[in-house]
Structures are given as C-alpha cells and as structure tokens.
Design an enzyme around this catalytic site. Structure first.
Site, PDB file in Angstrom:
ATOM      1  N   TYR A  19     -53.660  18.033  19.990  1.00 15.75           N
ATOM      2  CA  TYR A  19     -54.622  17.492  19.002  1.00 15.75           C
ATOM      3  C   TYR A  19     -56.052  17.833  19.095  1.00 15.75           C
ATOM      4  O   TYR A  19     -56.808  17.397  18.043  1.00 15.75           O
ATOM      5  CB  TYR A  19     -54.409  15.930  18.670  1.00 15.75           C
ATOM      6  CG  TYR A  19     -52.914  15.567  18.446  1.00 15.75           C
ATOM      7  CD1 TYR A  19     -52.218  16.209  17.163  1.00 15.75           C
ATOM      8  CD2 TYR A  19     -52.551  14.638  19.149  1.00 15.75           C
ATOM      9  CE1 TYR A  19     -50.850  15.705  17.073  1.00 15.75           C
ATOM     10  CE2 TYR A  19     -51.139  14.140  18.819  1.00 15.75           C
ATOM     11  CZ  TYR A  19     -50.582  14.496  17.740  1.00 15.75           C
ATOM     12  OH  TYR A  19     -49.259  14.031  17.544  1.00 15.75           O
ATOM     13  N   ARG A  37     -52.009  14.903  24.378  1.00 10.97           N
ATOM     14  CA  ARG A  37     -52.997  14.781  23.350  1.00 10.97           C
ATOM     15  C   ARG A  37     -54.032  15.698  23.089  1.00 10.97           C
ATOM     16  O   ARG A  37     -54.352  16.155  22.385  1.00 10.97           O
ATOM     17  CB  ARG A  37     -53.090  13.388  22.927  1.00 10.97           C
ATOM     18  CG  ARG A  37     -52.013  12.375  22.574  1.00 10.97           C
ATOM     19  CD  ARG A  37     -52.509  10.860  22.154  1.00 10.97           C
ATOM     20  NE  ARG A  37     -52.808  11.151  20.751  1.00 10.97           N
ATOM     21  CZ  ARG A  37     -54.255  10.915  20.194  1.00 10.97           C
ATOM     22  NH1 ARG A  37     -55.056  10.896  21.107  1.00 10.97           N
ATOM     23  NH2 ARG A  37     -54.307  11.200  19.067  1.00 10.97           N
ATOM     24  N   CYS A  64     -49.554  27.732  32.272  1.00 14.84           N
ATOM     25  CA  CYS A  64     -50.061  29.296  31.731  1.00 14.84           C
ATOM     26  C   CYS A  64     -50.124  29.089  30.291  1.00 14.84           C
ATOM     27  O   CYS A  64     -49.601  30.044  29.721  1.00 14.84           O
ATOM     28  CB  CYS A  64     -49.007  30.275  32.145  1.00 14.84           C
ATOM     29  SG  CYS A  64     -48.915  30.466  34.053  1.00 14.84           S
ATOM     30  N   GLY A  95     -50.100   2.711  12.903  1.00 11.78           N
ATOM     31  CA  GLY A  95     -51.206   3.796  12.549  1.00 11.78           C
ATOM     32  C   GLY A  95     -52.391   2.905  12.976  1.00 11.78           C
ATOM     33  O   GLY A  95     -53.339   3.658  12.739  1.00 11.78           O
ATOM     34  N   GLY A 101     -47.519   1.244  17.440  1.00 15.01           N
ATOM     35  CA  GLY A 101     -47.181   1.708  18.873  1.00 15.01           C
ATOM     36  C   GLY A 101     -48.604   1.918  19.580  1.00 15.01           C
ATOM     37  O   GLY A 101     -48.879   0.959  20.480  1.00 15.01           O
ATOM     38  N   ARG A 102     -49.276   2.736  19.083  1.00 17.94           N
ATOM     39  CA  ARG A 102     -50.776   3.149  19.667  1.00 17.94           C
ATOM     40  C   ARG A 102     -51.653   2.032  20.171  1.00 17.94           C
ATOM     41  O   ARG A 102     -52.017   1.945  21.316  1.00 17.94           O
ATOM     42  CB  ARG A 102     -51.442   4.065  19.107  1.00 17.94           C
ATOM     43  CG  ARG A 102     -52.606   4.693  19.686  1.00 17.94           C
ATOM     44  CD  ARG A 102     -53.402   5.551  18.656  1.00 17.94           C
ATOM     45  NE  ARG A 102     -52.593   6.337  17.913  1.00 17.94           N
ATOM     46  CZ  ARG A 102     -51.997   7.369  17.978  1.00 17.94           C
ATOM     47  NH1 ARG A 102     -52.266   8.203  19.245  1.00 17.94           N
ATOM     48  NH2 ARG A 102     -51.262   8.221  17.030  1.00 17.94           N
ATOM     49  N   GLU A 150     -45.172  -2.179  12.576  1.00 14.26           N
ATOM     50  CA  GLU A 150     -44.352  -1.367  13.664  1.00 14.26           C
ATOM     51  C   GLU A 150     -45.769  -0.414  14.403  1.00 14.26           C
ATOM     52  O   GLU A 150     -45.529   0.863  14.298  1.00 14.26           O
ATOM     53  CB  GLU A 150     -43.532  -0.771  12.976  1.00 14.26           C
ATOM     54  CG  GLU A 150     -43.960   0.030  11.666  1.00 14.26           C
ATOM     55  CD  GLU A 150     -42.617   0.995  11.372  1.00 14.26           C
ATOM     56  OE1 GLU A 150     -41.411   0.394  11.876  1.00 14.26           O
ATOM     57  OE2 GLU A 150     -42.605   1.874  10.580  1.00 14.26           O
TER      58      GLU A 150
HETATM   59  C1  LIG Z   1     -44.946   6.724  14.971  1.00 13.97           C
HETATM   60  C2  LIG Z   1     -44.727   5.593  13.822  1.00 13.97           C
HETATM   61  C3  LIG Z   1     -45.207   4.382  14.183  1.00 13.97           C
HETATM   62  C4  LIG Z   1     -46.104   3.956  15.144  1.00 13.97           C
HETATM   63  O1  LIG Z   1     -47.383   4.460  15.011  1.00 13.97           O
HETATM   64  P1  LIG Z   1     -48.795   4.293  15.709  1.00 13.97           P
HETATM   65  O2  LIG Z   1     -49.610   5.083  15.528  1.00 13.97           O
HETATM   66  O3  LIG Z   1     -48.309   4.256  17.143  1.00 13.97           O
HETATM   67  O4  LIG Z   1     -48.987   2.770  15.481  1.00 13.97           O
HETATM   68  C5  LIG Z   1     -44.629   3.367  13.312  1.00 13.97           C
HETATM   69  N1  LIG Z   1     -43.788   3.758  12.271  1.00 13.97           N
HETATM   70  C6  LIG Z   1     -43.157   4.988  12.302  1.00 13.97           C
HETATM   71  C7  LIG Z   1     -42.274   5.005  11.239  1.00 13.97           C
HETATM   72  C8  LIG Z   1     -43.677   5.855  12.987  1.00 13.97           C
HETATM   73  O5  LIG Z   1     -43.006   7.127  12.876  1.00 13.97           O
END
Ligand SMILES: *Cc1c(COP(=O)(O)O)cnc(C)c1O
Length: 420
Positions: free
Chosen positions: A313, A309, A340, A229, A273-274, A271
């Site tokens: 969003y 995105r 479209c 997150g 990602g972004r 964990e």
């Molecule tokens: C999507 C997700 C993440 C990663 O979120 P980011 O915003 O990309 O850091 C981590 N854990 C869980 C359980 C997720 O669903």
C-alpha cells in the site's frame, strides 16, 4: 507526538537471547486497555457488541484475550470460524461476513450457529439449497454512488461487496416471505479512516434504511452492524479516532431516528480489526547489512513476507532505532528486506539516525493487516509472534517458520520416483 514503545532496548536484548529476530511482539496491556476504552465508551448503548475482525490478527492467543474482554468474532472463512471456536466463541457471537461464499463455508457457519451476513441477493437461493434459510438473516448493503469510499476499499460502486438498495429491499421481502422473523443490516465501506464524522454518517445511513425498510415491509430489525474501518494514527502527527465521539454521535442519531420511530431496541454492532490490535504490535528486526550505491540502504533480517503494508500500500509505518531515540534524524535511508522484489521496503527516503550493522529497528503499528497477509514468495520463511504479558513476561504465540513448513505440501518421495 512521540511514538512510544511498551518495552526498553534492554528488554528486547533480553528477548533476543531466546528468540532471534525478526519477530512480531504484541503488548497485552495495550490491547486490554484499548478494548476496555472501547467498551466503556459504548456502555450506554444497550446490546452493543464488537466483533473482532479475525483477518486483522488471526492469532488465537490474541483472540482469546479479546474474547475475555467480551468481544465476539467477525469471520469470513471456514478456518477463521474454526479459530473462533478454538477460543470458545460460538453461536451468535460469530458474525460470518463472507463474499463469493462456497457452500461448505455456509455449512460450517450454520453448524456453529453464527450470524450469517449475506453478500448477494443470488445467495438466497444458494442458502436455500445448501443449509436452508437461517432464522436470523443479515444483508450487507453497498450504497454505491450514494457514498464515497477511501483509498483502501475504494469507491463503493467499484467495490465487489454487498447489495444495491433495490436488491436489499427485495432481499428482505423474499426472506420475510420465506418466514424469516429476525433481521440485521450490515455495511462496510471504508478502511483505515481517521475522519470520525464518516462513521456517524454511516450510522445515520443505516438507521434511515432501517426506518424505511421496517415501514415498507413491516419487519423488525434486531441489529445494525456498522462494519469496521476505524483507522489508526500511523504518523506521529496523526490523531486517533475518539471512541467517545463515535458513541455520542451514534446515540444522538439513534434517538432521532430509531427511538423517535418506535423501532427500538436495535442493537449496535461493530466489527473493527485494525483499531483493536494494530497499534499494539511491533515488528522487531536487526540490521544485517548496510549498502551504499545510488541510495543508502539499511538491509534488515526481515522482509515484506513478515509485514506487507508498506510494500503493497505504500503505507507509512514509523520506525524506531532502539537506543538512538534521542539522536538527530539526519540520515536518509531506504529500509529493505531481502526479497528479490524492489517493493520489499519498510520505508523509502526515511530520515533516521545514523544506522550501523547490528542495530535493532522497531516498526510500529504492525499488529493488524500486515503479518497475516505475508507470503512465502521467494522462499521467505515468515517470522514468529511473541506476547508481552502484563507482568512483563514474554511468551511465544507462534513460532518462526522452518524449511519443513515451506516444503509441507510437497512429496519428495514421489519426486524421486518421478521419471522425466
Ligand atoms: C476487513 C473487514 C473488517 C475489519 O476492518 P478494519 O479496517 O480492520 O477495522 C470488518 N468487516 C469486514 C466485512 C471486513 O472485510
């Protein structure tokens, strides 16, 4: 702040001789340096591990780079576990954080030895019936009204994920009774957040729970997983979240809550990602048509199928017109794809330099949660992915889709015989 690019216009023109636009290109150097910054910031926290959230960028080449930088993988489906295995990640370097989980996915997670993160109390019996109770168990906590969420994930009490506090305590109690000795605690309540205090609050919340539950049930926690997150600065005036600030805040809370109660060692997992790949991916597209009606439209050769995105969003993603970086942004445009659907826009009312057919546009921060969401709606074939290596070489890491890919699930032979 100016949003910089890791390549010149000349480099992109050279690339387009071999790979036509649109494509998404990742910057290996940027990804590696960022991964090392994160690891360095957390180096004093023993047992720290980042599990890369595969859904953010499920490309095995990128995952292999992150594996080499020492990251585990956070998977939430069977194909994501398979991808992690393809790049040599297995066992407890995989965190399996699913929800509404099918039996075969638990089976696969169990076979691969992944850490199983349980999203609901009803899954205890479900696990017992499918794979048996694993020896390491983690529960996902949803604080509900105790915390506020943000726009993307929403209010925790409205979120489908995790167990309530009462369920959490009951869940660990049942697991202890069933003979489990290894425990973890997880939460994930925010997405794309730039307020750094928020992550410290989350650590404090989890540490407090560890203290409370350890004492109440006489169990020992091996780790807490703070989830992902961490946001990225999408607009030129936004600032990144400092990894050092997070590590310092977490260390301080750890010593006040965990060490002070003699509950160490407790490993800290994340964990994200972004924040790992987001800023290091760029969607490169060419201007196909200019259209002037009630508004001025820049029609690109890409579409929301390649990056979702902005359309879903309303997210701001910065745009650079290659070679026009120093020109005045004195034209107002909607930058569109060819789907479209009127939300198929990369930008609305964006001030940009004057654009002509043939110009090349680069959409920034496209390295996470955009391309993998793409669909084939309207028969749109998704773009490919390239990797800009540290030695400036460019390799293809996923080709563009073809009509054959789009038809792969149809049987035209049977159609010919099909009588209507
Ligand atoms: C999507 C997700 C993440 C990663 O979120 P980011 O915003 O990309 O850091 C981590 N854990 C869980 C359980 C997720 O669903």
């Amino acid at each position: 702040m100016i949003k910089k690019l890791p390549f010149s216009k000349e480099k992109i023109l050279e690339i387009t001789k071999k790979y036509r636009t649109p494509f998404l290109i990742y910057d290996e150097k940027g990804i590696r340096e960022n991964a090392r910054r994160l690891k360095k910031a957390f180096k004093d926290i023993e047992g720290f591990e980042e599990f890369f959230a595969v859904k953010a960028c499920p490309n095995p080449y990128i995952m292999k780079i992150l594996r080499e930088e020492g990251f585990g993988m956070d998977c939430s489906s069977l194909p994501e576990i398979l991808l992690a295995e393809k790049v040599g990640v297995s066992g407890e370097d995989i965190m399996f954080s699913s929800n509404n989980t099918p039996a075969e996915e638990y089976k696969k997670a169990s076979e691969s030895g992944a850490i199983i993160n349980v999203d609901d109390i009803s899954h205890i019996n479900f696990l017992d019936d499918t794979i048996g109770i694993p020896d390491l168990i983690c529960f996902r906590y949803n604080p509900g009204p105790a915390r506020q969420g943000n726009v993307i994930i929403g209010d925790p009490k409205e979120a489908k994920y995790g167990l309530t506090k009462a369920q959490l305590i009951e869940g660990y109690r049942i697991m202890k009774e069933k003979g489990v000795k290894r425990f973890g605690l997880h939460t994930m309540i925010i997405s794309n957040e730039l307020n750094r205090e928020y992550f410290i609050d989350t650590a404090i919340m989890l540490f407090d729970l560890v203290v409370e539950i350890s004492k109440k049930l006489d169990i020992r926690f091996e780790f807490v997983n703070l989830g992902g997150g961490i946001g990225i600065p999408l607009r030129p005036d936004e600032k990144p979240v400092s990894f050092e600030f997070l590590a310092d805040g977490i260390k301080k809370a750890y010593s006040e809550k965990i060490s002070a109660n003699g509950l160490g060692p407790l490993k800290i997992y994340m964990e994200c990602g972004r924040v790992i790949t987001g800023p290091f991916g760029y969607l490169v597209m060419s201007v196909r048509h200019m259209k002037h009606t009630y508004k001025d439209y820049v029609g690109t050769d890409s579409s929301m199928a390649d990056f979702m995105r902005p359309a879903i969003y309303g997210a701001y993603h910065h745009l650079t017109v290659l070679g026009k970086e120093n020109k005045a942004c004195d034209h107002k445009y909607d930058v569109t794809g060819s789907l479209c659907e009127n939300n198929d826009k990369f930008a609305i009312d964006r001030m940009l330099p004057e654009i002509e057919v043939g110009d090349i546009l680069v959409l920034h921060d496209a390295g996470a949660h955009g391309k993998p969401m793409g669909f084939n709606y309207n028969g749109k074939l998704r773009c490919g992915e390239l990797l800009l290596r540290e030695n400036n070489e460019v390799i293809q890491i996923r080709r563009q889709e073809t009509v054959e890919d789009y038809f792969a699930t149809l049987d035209f032979k049977q159609l010919e015989k099909f009588k209507v």
